[in-house]
Write a protein that holds these residues in place. Sequence first.
Motif, PDB file in Angstrom:
ATOM      1  N   ALA A   1      42.286  28.008  40.520  1.00 29.38           N
ATOM      2  CA  ALA A   1      43.681  27.669  40.220  1.00 29.38           C
ATOM      3  C   ALA A   1      44.463  28.948  39.912  1.00 29.38           C
ATOM      4  O   ALA A   1      45.624  29.090  40.325  1.00 29.38           O
ATOM      5  CB  ALA A   1      43.746  26.702  39.042  1.00 29.38           C
ATOM      6  N   GLY A   2      43.831  29.877  39.206  1.00 33.41           N
ATOM      7  CA  GLY A   2      44.468  31.168  38.938  1.00 33.41           C
ATOM      8  C   GLY A   2      44.706  31.950  40.215  1.00 33.41           C
ATOM      9  O   GLY A   2      45.762  32.569  40.392  1.00 33.41           O
ATOM     10  N   VAL A   3      43.737  31.927  41.135  1.00 30.95           N
ATOM     11  CA  VAL A   3      43.895  32.616  42.422  1.00 30.95           C
ATOM     12  C   VAL A   3      45.043  31.990  43.206  1.00 30.95           C
ATOM     13  O   VAL A   3      45.854  32.700  43.824  1.00 30.95           O
ATOM     14  CB  VAL A   3      42.572  32.580  43.221  1.00 30.95           C
ATOM     15  N   ALA A   4      45.139  30.653  43.183  1.00 28.61           N
ATOM     16  CA  ALA A   4      46.221  29.983  43.900  1.00 28.61           C
ATOM     17  C   ALA A   4      47.584  30.390  43.346  1.00 28.61           C
ATOM     18  O   ALA A   4      48.524  30.659  44.111  1.00 28.61           O
ATOM     19  CB  ALA A   4      46.038  28.472  43.813  1.00 28.61           C
ATOM     20  N   LEU A   5      47.691  30.440  42.020  1.00 30.57           N
ATOM     21  CA  LEU A   5      48.961  30.858  41.429  1.00 30.57           C
ATOM     22  C   LEU A   5      49.248  32.330  41.724  1.00 30.57           C
ATOM     23  O   LEU A   5      50.403  32.712  41.952  1.00 30.57           O
ATOM     24  CB  LEU A   5      48.955  30.602  39.917  1.00 30.57           C
TER      25      LEU A   5
END
Length: 153
Positions: free
Chosen positions: A25-29
Amino acid sequence: MQLSASPYEERLTAPRSWWAVCFLAGVALALVFLPFGTLPLLGGLVGGTAVSAVVASSYGSVRIRVVGDSLIAGEARIPVTALGDAEILDQEEARAWRTHKADTRAFMLLRSYIPTALRVQVTDPADPTPYLYLSTREPERLRAALETARASA
């Protein structure tokens, strides 16, 4: 009521795979902030990972405890004198009691990633709750702790 040493305590933590999802989720953001430069990208990575980790941790921070003469399951506190027989549910039975056998009046401390559970009858006639469904990794230990607490109460 005086609290004694806890004969049973379990924290229902989130599975390890959820922490990988938090990082993703951090990578997506971070990818969303990629066009704005390196600093926003790093902020998105750290912020997205941190926020999703807090959500996963709060969902996985529920505890089941037998303390003194009470069963504490999440936000619920039930005296053991109001509880009846406890039935250990294997994976198949736990699934059945989560789905088609479930009673809408039951108190369910449900974590679908935990395959086993304990179903405890509620014997208090003033309580409309027929039973407690408690997801637990150690149903034998929880049942033994409830029986010990009931015998000493």
